[in-house]
Write a protein that holds these residues in place. Sequence first.
Motif, short mmCIF file in Angstrom:
data_model
loop_
_atom_site.label_atom_id
_atom_site.label_comp_id
_atom_site.label_asym_id
_atom_site.label_seq_id
_atom_site.Cartn_x
_atom_site.Cartn_y
_atom_site.Cartn_z
N MET A 1 0.84 -1.19 0.00
CA MET A 1 0.00 0.00 0.00
C MET A 1 0.88 1.24 0.00
SD MET A 1 -0.79 -0.41 3.95
CE MET A 1 -0.37 -2.08 3.57
N ILE A 2 0.33 2.37 -0.42
CA ILE A 2 1.15 3.57 -0.53
C ILE A 2 0.42 4.78 0.04
CG2 ILE A 2 2.44 2.76 -2.52
CD1 ILE A 2 0.61 4.41 -4.27
N MET A 3 1.19 5.74 0.47
CA MET A 3 0.63 6.96 1.02
C MET A 3 -0.01 7.82 -0.04
SD MET A 3 1.36 10.47 1.03
CE MET A 3 3.08 10.53 0.63
N VAL A 4 0.56 7.85 -1.23
CA VAL A 4 0.18 8.85 -2.21
C VAL A 4 -1.30 8.82 -2.55
CG1 VAL A 4 0.88 7.33 -4.10
CG2 VAL A 4 0.70 9.77 -4.49
N ILE A 5 -1.88 7.65 -2.70
CA ILE A 5 -3.28 7.56 -3.08
C ILE A 5 -4.16 8.09 -1.95
CG2 ILE A 5 -5.11 6.01 -3.80
CD1 ILE A 5 -2.83 6.30 -5.81
N ALA A 6 -3.91 7.61 -0.75
CA ALA A 6 -4.74 8.02 0.37
C ALA A 6 -4.59 9.50 0.65
CB ALA A 6 -4.37 7.21 1.62
N LEU A 7 -3.37 10.01 0.61
CA LEU A 7 -3.14 11.39 0.94
C LEU A 7 -3.73 12.32 -0.11
CD1 LEU A 7 -1.97 13.38 2.86
CD2 LEU A 7 0.26 13.12 1.80
N GLY A 70 -7.02 0.38 -4.63
CA GLY A 70 -7.37 0.99 -3.36
C GLY A 70 -8.64 1.81 -3.45
N ALA A 71 -8.76 2.76 -2.52
CA ALA A 71 -9.97 3.59 -2.42
C ALA A 71 -10.18 4.36 -3.72
CB ALA A 71 -9.84 4.56 -1.25
N GLY A 72 -11.45 4.48 -4.10
CA GLY A 72 -11.79 5.22 -5.29
C GLY A 72 -11.39 4.55 -6.58
N GLY A 73 -11.01 3.27 -6.54
CA GLY A 73 -10.60 2.57 -7.74
C GLY A 73 -9.19 2.88 -8.21
N GLN A 74 -8.43 3.62 -7.41
CA GLN A 74 -7.05 3.94 -7.77
C GLN A 74 -6.20 2.67 -7.73
OE1 GLN A 74 -5.92 6.83 -8.73
NE2 GLN A 74 -7.59 8.23 -8.21
N THR A 75 -5.33 2.51 -8.71
CA THR A 75 -4.46 1.33 -8.77
C THR A 75 -3.00 1.74 -8.80
OG1 THR A 75 -4.50 1.23 -11.19
CG2 THR A 75 -6.23 0.01 -9.99
N LEU A 96 3.49 6.22 -10.66
CA LEU A 96 2.44 6.86 -9.88
C LEU A 96 2.05 8.17 -10.56
CD1 LEU A 96 3.99 6.35 -6.34
CD2 LEU A 96 2.20 4.98 -7.41
N PRO A 97 0.83 8.64 -10.36
CA PRO A 97 0.38 9.85 -11.06
C PRO A 97 1.00 11.13 -10.50
CG PRO A 97 -1.30 9.07 -9.54
CD PRO A 97 -0.24 8.02 -9.56
N GLY A 98 1.13 12.13 -11.37
CA GLY A 98 1.56 13.46 -10.95
C GLY A 98 2.93 13.49 -10.31
N LYS A 99 3.10 14.39 -9.36
CA LYS A 99 4.41 14.56 -8.73
C LYS A 99 4.82 13.34 -7.91
CE LYS A 99 2.97 16.91 -4.44
NZ LYS A 99 3.15 18.15 -3.63
N ASP A 100 3.85 12.50 -7.53
CA ASP A 100 4.18 11.30 -6.75
C ASP A 100 4.94 10.28 -7.57
OD1 ASP A 100 2.84 12.17 -4.34
OD2 ASP A 100 0.97 11.85 -5.44
N GLY A 101 4.94 10.42 -8.90
CA GLY A 101 5.74 9.56 -9.75
C GLY A 101 7.07 10.16 -10.13
N ARG A 137 -9.70 6.45 5.57
CA ARG A 137 -9.82 4.99 5.55
C ARG A 137 -9.48 4.46 4.17
NH1 ARG A 137 -14.66 2.13 8.51
NH2 ARG A 137 -13.29 2.83 10.22
N GLN A 138 -8.47 3.61 4.09
CA GLN A 138 -8.10 2.98 2.83
C GLN A 138 -8.86 1.66 2.69
OE1 GLN A 138 -7.39 3.00 -0.22
NE2 GLN A 138 -5.20 3.51 -0.24
N THR A 139 -9.23 1.33 1.46
CA THR A 139 -9.89 0.07 1.17
C THR A 139 -9.06 -0.70 0.14
OG1 THR A 139 -11.21 1.01 -0.64
CG2 THR A 139 -12.16 1.08 1.59
N ARG A 140 -9.41 -1.97 -0.03
CA ARG A 140 -8.75 -2.78 -1.04
C ARG A 140 -9.80 -3.60 -1.80
NH1 ARG A 140 -3.61 -7.00 -0.32
NH2 ARG A 140 -3.45 -7.54 -2.55
N ASP A 141 -9.65 -3.62 -3.10
CA ASP A 141 -10.54 -4.38 -3.97
C ASP A 141 -9.76 -5.59 -4.48
OD1 ASP A 141 -12.13 -5.42 -5.97
OD2 ASP A 141 -12.71 -3.46 -6.79
N PHE A 142 -10.24 -6.79 -4.14
CA PHE A 142 -9.55 -8.01 -4.56
C PHE A 142 -9.92 -8.45 -5.97
CE2 PHE A 142 -9.05 -8.32 0.05
CZ PHE A 142 -7.72 -8.70 0.15
N GLY A 143 -10.68 -7.62 -6.68
CA GLY A 143 -11.00 -7.92 -8.06
C GLY A 143 -12.46 -8.16 -8.35
N ASP A 144 -13.29 -8.14 -7.30
CA ASP A 144 -14.72 -8.37 -7.51
C ASP A 144 -15.54 -7.09 -7.47
OD1 ASP A 144 -14.56 -7.75 -4.85
OD2 ASP A 144 -15.35 -9.65 -4.10
N GLY A 145 -14.84 -5.95 -7.35
CA GLY A 145 -15.54 -4.67 -7.34
C GLY A 145 -16.16 -4.31 -6.00
N VAL A 146 -15.89 -5.10 -4.97
CA VAL A 146 -16.43 -4.83 -3.64
C VAL A 146 -15.28 -4.46 -2.71
CG1 VAL A 146 -17.77 -5.74 -1.71
CG2 VAL A 146 -18.28 -6.49 -4.05
#
Length: 317
Positions: A1-7, A70-75, A96-101, A137-146
């Motif tokens: 997991m990474i900070m950039v998506i959540a932050l 992760g959250a919001g469908g970010q990968t 990673l997107p933007g300045k985080d990459g 709160r970070q989430t994780r999608d294992f591939g089923d969209g939930v």
Amino acid sequence: MIMVIALALAGAVQGGAGMARAEENGTSTGRQLLFYNHAYGVLDRATADAIEHSSYLRDFADFQVRTTTGAGGQTWTGRYLMGRETYLELFGVGDLPGKDGTLGATGMGVSTERAGDLPTVVERLRKAGITDPVEFRQTRDFGDGVPVPWFDAVFTTGEYDLFGAWGMEYRPEYFADPRGNTEPAAHPGDVGRERYLPDTYRDRLMRDVTGIRLAVTARDLANTVPLLKAGGFAVRSLPGGGVVANGGGTMIRFDSVPVEQVGLKQVEMSLNRPVSYRHVERIGHSALVVGPGSRAVWTFEGQDRPAQRAKGPGDTA
């Protein structure tokens, strides 16, 4: 997991918080609540690709290349070296997107071992003058969209240059999901790192991350020190504006540098067994030195920054 998506998501709805001066000395604040979990770094493309395809790393560590949602469908797709309680996550420029990459961007998560300790960290932050910490709160999608709740996090601010640190606590829903491949609780309230990570490390040489050195800007360091103190790390100032944080078996060193010099510099790791030899594995613009003894050191000082490259025979002025 990474900070950039959540932050990025949290920062979109909440601005910066109050900051503490990084040069202030301080010992830990009560019982240690946060422990080094993992750190990540963005490396030059040649080094990231060499890491991804290294056969040596697959023997040295529980090495994985995987894509996470992760959250919001970010990968994001990272290269992972997993230990018993700690791990390392590596990216290439543009992964990673933007300045985080950007080359030199880094992040670090420090996590609780007991359920309910993260709110205490938040309380300590507020008492220390961080009046408006960013909670997420970070989430994780294992591939089923939930999405499955993964961990709760807190940041001292939503503003950063190229480094951010966050406190985190794994969620019971994640441990209850068999797809997480986690272990049973060792005691009531166990949300620890060893429970979260697999035991594959036992069949490899690498055991854990015991030290990490990161070069960050003064602003990013100032945002980080209050979190470390609130988590119970003993924080000591260094000449030149850097700090060392100790606690829980991992030494974390930050050098304060201009933004063009930031990045992951060095990682120290313990081994599952001592070795009698000294092996140097060059991986892109980095060198992993293993042994002799029960220690390995991975240095990233040679990152290919275009403005710093030495001229070759075919280069012009």
